[in-house]
Design a protein around this motif. Structure first.
Motif, PDB file in Angstrom:
ATOM      1  N   TYR A 176       0.830  -1.204   0.000  1.00  0.00           N
ATOM      2  CA  TYR A 176       0.000   0.000   0.000  1.00  0.00           C
ATOM      3  C   TYR A 176       0.865   1.253   0.000  1.00  0.00           C
ATOM      4  CZ  TYR A 176      -3.595  -3.340   1.280  1.00  0.00           C
ATOM      5  OH  TYR A 176      -4.443  -4.414   1.291  1.00  0.00           O
ATOM      6  N   ASN A 177       0.312   2.329  -0.598  1.00  0.00           N
ATOM      7  CA  ASN A 177       1.025   3.612  -0.564  1.00  0.00           C
ATOM      8  C   ASN A 177       1.017   4.202   0.834  1.00  0.00           C
ATOM      9  OD1 ASN A 177       1.583   3.552  -3.276  1.00  0.00           O
ATOM     10  ND2 ASN A 177      -0.328   4.552  -3.839  1.00  0.00           N
ATOM     11  N   ASP A 178       0.002   3.844   1.615  1.00  0.00           N
ATOM     12  CA  ASP A 178      -0.089   4.315   3.004  1.00  0.00           C
ATOM     13  C   ASP A 178       0.973   3.583   3.815  1.00  0.00           C
ATOM     14  OD1 ASP A 178      -0.751   5.172   5.447  1.00  0.00           O
ATOM     15  OD2 ASP A 178      -2.684   4.172   5.587  1.00  0.00           O
ATOM     16  N   LEU A 179       1.924   4.345   4.341  1.00  0.00           N
ATOM     17  CA  LEU A 179       3.050   3.717   5.051  1.00  0.00           C
ATOM     18  C   LEU A 179       2.613   3.052   6.348  1.00  0.00           C
ATOM     19  CD1 LEU A 179       5.809   6.405   4.522  1.00  0.00           C
ATOM     20  CD2 LEU A 179       5.652   4.194   3.434  1.00  0.00           C
ATOM     21  N   LEU A 180       1.441   3.454   6.869  1.00  0.00           N
ATOM     22  CA  LEU A 180       0.988   2.870   8.139  1.00  0.00           C
ATOM     23  C   LEU A 180       0.337   1.510   7.927  1.00  0.00           C
ATOM     24  CD1 LEU A 180      -0.529   6.048   9.783  1.00  0.00           C
ATOM     25  CD2 LEU A 180       1.633   4.963  10.296  1.00  0.00           C
ATOM     26  N   GLN A 181       0.020   1.164   6.670  1.00  0.00           N
ATOM     27  CA  GLN A 181      -0.677  -0.099   6.406  1.00  0.00           C
ATOM     28  C   GLN A 181       0.345  -1.139   5.980  1.00  0.00           C
ATOM     29  OE1 GLN A 181      -4.073   0.539   4.023  1.00  0.00           O
ATOM     30  NE2 GLN A 181      -4.989  -1.425   4.436  1.00  0.00           N
ATOM     31  N   ASN A 182       0.343  -2.267   6.663  1.00  0.00           N
ATOM     32  CA  ASN A 182       1.307  -3.328   6.355  1.00  0.00           C
ATOM     33  C   ASN A 182       0.921  -4.038   5.065  1.00  0.00           C
ATOM     34  OD1 ASN A 182       2.855  -2.881   8.597  1.00  0.00           O
ATOM     35  ND2 ASN A 182       1.671  -4.237   9.890  1.00  0.00           N
ATOM     36  N   PRO A 183       1.907  -4.622   4.361  1.00  0.00           N
ATOM     37  CA  PRO A 183       1.576  -5.371   3.140  1.00  0.00           C
ATOM     38  C   PRO A 183       0.641  -6.539   3.448  1.00  0.00           C
ATOM     39  CG  PRO A 183       3.945  -4.996   3.308  1.00  0.00           C
ATOM     40  CD  PRO A 183       3.349  -4.560   4.600  1.00  0.00           C
ATOM     41  N   LEU A 184      -0.243  -6.837   2.470  1.00  0.00           N
ATOM     42  CA  LEU A 184      -1.186  -7.953   2.614  1.00  0.00           C
ATOM     43  C   LEU A 184      -0.649  -9.123   1.797  1.00  0.00           C
ATOM     44  CD1 LEU A 184      -4.089  -9.062   3.367  1.00  0.00           C
ATOM     45  CD2 LEU A 184      -4.823  -8.156   1.177  1.00  0.00           C
ATOM     46  N   LEU A 185      -0.334 -10.235   2.468  1.00  0.00           N
ATOM     47  CA  LEU A 185       0.226 -11.412   1.793  1.00  0.00           C
ATOM     48  C   LEU A 185      -0.784 -12.550   1.895  1.00  0.00           C
ATOM     49  CD1 LEU A 185       3.854 -11.312   3.272  1.00  0.00           C
ATOM     50  CD2 LEU A 185       2.913 -10.008   1.408  1.00  0.00           C
ATOM     51  N   VAL A 186      -1.274 -13.020   0.747  1.00  0.00           N
ATOM     52  CA  VAL A 186      -2.273 -14.100   0.733  1.00  0.00           C
ATOM     53  C   VAL A 186      -1.848 -15.134  -0.318  1.00  0.00           C
ATOM     54  CG1 VAL A 186      -4.711 -14.665   0.494  1.00  0.00           C
ATOM     55  CG2 VAL A 186      -4.070 -12.389   1.241  1.00  0.00           C
ATOM     56  N   PRO A 187      -1.597 -16.385   0.089  1.00  0.00           N
ATOM     57  CA  PRO A 187      -1.345 -17.411  -0.935  1.00  0.00           C
ATOM     58  C   PRO A 187      -2.640 -17.706  -1.691  1.00  0.00           C
ATOM     59  CG  PRO A 187      -1.282 -18.364   1.268  1.00  0.00           C
ATOM     60  CD  PRO A 187      -1.471 -16.902   1.451  1.00  0.00           C
ATOM     61  N   VAL A 188      -2.585 -17.667  -3.034  1.00  0.00           N
ATOM     62  CA  VAL A 188      -3.831 -17.813  -3.788  1.00  0.00           C
ATOM     63  C   VAL A 188      -3.881 -19.098  -4.615  1.00  0.00           C
ATOM     64  CG1 VAL A 188      -4.473 -15.386  -3.895  1.00  0.00           C
ATOM     65  CG2 VAL A 188      -2.892 -16.274  -5.576  1.00  0.00           C
ATOM     66  N   LYS A 189      -2.719 -19.649  -5.029  1.00  0.00           N
ATOM     67  CA  LYS A 189      -2.799 -20.815  -5.913  1.00  0.00           C
ATOM     68  C   LYS A 189      -1.523 -21.637  -5.827  1.00  0.00           C
ATOM     69  CE  LYS A 189      -4.972 -23.209  -9.065  1.00  0.00           C
ATOM     70  NZ  LYS A 189      -6.193 -23.922  -8.714  1.00  0.00           N
ATOM     71  N   VAL A 190      -1.710 -22.969  -5.794  1.00  0.00           N
ATOM     72  CA  VAL A 190      -0.587 -23.915  -5.913  1.00  0.00           C
ATOM     73  C   VAL A 190      -0.653 -24.498  -7.317  1.00  0.00           C
ATOM     74  CG1 VAL A 190       0.497 -25.982  -5.001  1.00  0.00           C
ATOM     75  CG2 VAL A 190      -0.710 -24.447  -3.456  1.00  0.00           C
ATOM     76  N   LEU A 191       0.395 -24.268  -8.113  1.00  0.00           N
ATOM     77  CA  LEU A 191       0.431 -24.747  -9.503  1.00  0.00           C
ATOM     78  C   LEU A 191       1.323 -25.978  -9.581  1.00  0.00           C
ATOM     79  CD1 LEU A 191       0.951 -21.252 -11.149  1.00  0.00           C
ATOM     80  CD2 LEU A 191      -1.186 -22.505 -11.007  1.00  0.00           C
ATOM     81  N   LYS A 192       0.754 -27.067 -10.077  1.00  0.00           N
ATOM     82  CA  LYS A 192       1.515 -28.314 -10.186  1.00  0.00           C
ATOM     83  C   LYS A 192       1.664 -28.664 -11.662  1.00  0.00           C
ATOM     84  CE  LYS A 192      -0.158 -29.942  -5.761  1.00  0.00           C
ATOM     85  NZ  LYS A 192      -1.037 -30.836  -5.036  1.00  0.00           N
TER      86      LYS A 192
END
Length: 650
Positions: free
Chosen positions: A599-615
């Motif tokens: 986020y551009n807002d420095l007070l907001q931490n990055p959001l990390l979400v695993p979305v897909k496992v590709l085999k």
């Protein structure tokens, strides 16, 4: 005159008084030309504390305080340099600094010693006895006594009569004598009988004893009595393991029952149980396990991201170690252990060109500048600069012209590497330049502008990392001493920073200032790969102990988050240039795509979400996915594996 300040009027009646007259100071050598004596009169100077002036002159104009802007340093210098500093004082009336004369200094010193101010005063001159101890016939004063001194006071009489009347009427009561008998209070008098006292709120009643059964009867049924074998087994058992702590016995009548031998012992044990058992009610917090899991958005809300395998690029006969894609996203280059570099068309999976290089290809990197068609290839001890001659003819023709326009300097410079122009045969295959190193090269990476590139040599000296400039064919070693075994290096996408990943740490160097800016602790045993967010403030590192560390450079030198999604070692990590996506490839044969929103807002931490496992990749020689790479414009991901294939997921 004292003019009204802060609502104060001079004089009690508010009359204007003429200013006091001061005789002018005539023919005095020390008097200033303008007489600025404070004619304010004898008033408290605190009145003027918050004003810039201290009073008024004879014309009624304000006399301003002298500007005192000396700081501590000026005061100290004056103390050191001015010989009269010790005898200089500030006049509160005028605010000016006055140097005390010798007579005034003597007066101050005498007063400090507790002596008389006047020099000529003699404290020891003989005293004159005005009042003698002898009673004289002539008194000192002969005033007749007052009449009121011998007549009772009428005012007092009136007051006393009023008090007597008040006591008679009962308005004034005499004081009661103090009662010394001690008083006791009933603590529980106002207690609600139904309420539980605070200290008994957690009280748990003592457990009841088990009621006696048939086996404890004096005349139990025969099936409860023990046989000889059972009695023998009971005696051999440990006391804690016995079902019954006594042997059932049969008596003819209640009169024949003897006293129970263990009665006192059992009572004592029961008392111990009651007194030692901590009967406290434990407050159990009812927490829903679902509440402990962080609330993450659903993957379908985070689209687009690659979900399905679209194309397989077959052709390599051994494991494909490295990938790179052209800035336009039209062409893909792959390097393999079968000693070839292959160029593919992304959309059709068609192999456009195969370049045999005579050695294992450790790394390939396509020049990020869209106006240059050049690929750097690491083969054994050389970095080959290859023009694949794909796409726009004007583009790759201009690239050749750019390389040929190089003019060698007049005097030869000492370089850590050799720049060798390709032979006619190599030129026909596409090789334009070879940068020969002293040891095997394991990684090459371009700067964002496309002129500089860095190479990492498999060596433990200070020559591990070299930076090369293509236009000037000039190489340099940026480091004086080795900081450990370098795994990989990267240029910052926008700022002049250079990232160097060793086994445990990632060091960030400022190339302009030539100094270490940050040292990131990876919390991993062995860093394998690294990628920088296109914004430049976040870095991810993959490690051989199957961890992925996300660093927020503005936040800390330690990982913001450690992701342990893979079962085996991570071989490669990558960020997408435009979409909030990052991917990691591992030896477990999977590519995990995660949503990484910064986020551009420095007070907001990055959001990390695993979305897909590709085999899709088959494990070969215990190796899975060796490299992952995002398409420059589409939300697609390429992966190369030990099974000799390159796969595109869209």
């Amino acid at each position: 005159p004292a003019f009204p300040e802060n609502g104060r009027e001079r004089g009690s009646a508010g009359l204007s008084c003429p200013p006091p007259f001061y005789p002018p100071a005539l023919n005095l050598p020390s008097a200033p030309p303008q007489d600025i004596r404070n004619t304010v009169g004898n008033i408290p100077m605190e009145w003027y504390q918050d004003f810039p002036h201290v009073g008024y002159d004879l014309e009624g104009k304000k006399i301003y305080k002298p500007i005192r802007n000396k700081d501590e340093l000026d005061m100290f210098l004056e103390k050191m340099e001015n010989p009269d500093y010790w005898r200089t004082v500030q006049d509160k009336m005028t605010g000016a600094d006055i140097k005390l004369t010798d007579e005034q200094v003597d007066l101050v010193q005498r007063l400090q010693k507790g002596q008389f101010g006047d020099v000529h005063f003699d404290p020891y001159e003989p005293a004159v006895d005005f009042f003698t101890h002898e009673v004289m016939i002539h008194p000192v004063t002969n005033r007749p006594a007052d009449k009121r001194s011998f007549i009772p006071s009428l005012i007092e009489k009136e007051k006393v009569s009023k008090l007597v009347h008040a006591i008679k009427m009962g308005w004034i009561k005499p004081r009661k004598p103090k009662d010394d008998t001690p008083t006791y209070y009933d603590l529980w008098a106002h207690e609600d009988p139904n309420s539980i006292l605070g200290r008994h709120k957690m009280h748990v009643p003592a457990p009841k004893m088990k009621l006696p059964g048939h086996e404890e009867s004096y005349n139990p049924p025969p099936e409860y009595l023990l046989s000889e074998e059972e009695k023998l087994a009971w005696e051999q058992q440990e006391p804690a393991e016995r079902k019954l702590n006594f042997v059932p016995q049969q008596y003819r009548c209640l009169r024949a029952v003897p006293a129970y031998p263990r009665f006192i012992h059992e009572r004592f044990e029961r008392c111990l149980d009651l007194y030692l058992c901590p009967r406290q009610r434990k407050m159990r917090v009812n927490v829903d396990p679902e509440d402990l899991i962080p609330k993450l958005p659903k993957p379908r809300d985070l689209q687009p991201f690659p979900t399905t395998q679209a194309l397989v690029y077959r052709g390599h006969s051994s494991l494909v170690r490295c990938l790179s894609v052209s800035p336009s996203g039209q062409w893909l280059v792959s390097g393999s252990d079968d000693c070839t570099v292959r160029f593919w068309e992304v959309c059709t999976a068609r192999c456009m060109k195969t370049l045999p290089v005579g050695g294992v290809v450790k790394s390939v990197a396509w020049n990020p500048n869209p106006t240059v068609c050049l690929v750097a290839v690491c083969v054994e001890q050389s970095v080959l600069l290859v023009n694949p001659s794909l796409g726009d003819k004007l583009l790759y023709g201009a690239t050749d012209q750019l390389l040929e326009s190089y003019a060698a300097p007049d005097e030869e410079r000492v370089q850590p590497v050799q720049w060798v122009t390709a032979t006619a045969e190599e030129y026909g295959r596409g090789v334009r330049l070879a940068v020969r190193h002293s040891k095997a090269v394991k990684q090459v990476t371009w700067h964002g502008k496309g002129d500089y590139f860095a190479s990492v040599v498999a060596d433990n000296s200070n020559m591990q990392v070299l930076i090369h400039q293509t236009s000037k064919r000039w190489s340099q070693n940026p480091f004086r001493k080795s900081k450990g075994l370098v795994q990989c290096v990267l240029f910052h996408p926008v700022r002049p920073y250079f990232f160097v990943a060793t086994q445990r740490y990632v060091r960030v160097y400022n190339l302009l200032k030539q100094e270490l800016t940050k040292k990131l602790m990876s919390n991993c045993k062995w860093v394998s790969s690294m990628a920088i967010h296109p914004g430049g403030d976040n870095v991810i590192c993959g490690s051989y102990d199957s961890k992925l560390a996300w660093f927020d450079l503005d936040l800390s030198t330690r990982p913001y988050q450690l992701l342990r999604h893979h079962k085996k070692a991570l071989r490669s990590v990558a960020f997408h240039k435009h979409y909030p996506l990052f991917a990691s490839g591992s030896d477990d044969g999977t590519v995990i795509v995660c949503h990484g929103m910064v986020y551009n807002d420095l007070l907001q931490n990055p959001l990390l979400v695993p979305v897909k496992v590709l085999k899709g990749h088959a494990l070969t020689l215990d190796l899975g996915v060796l490299d992952v790479l995002f398409h420059p414009t589409q939300p697609w991901v390429f992966s190369s594996g030990a099974d000799g294939t390159v796969r595109l997921y869209t």
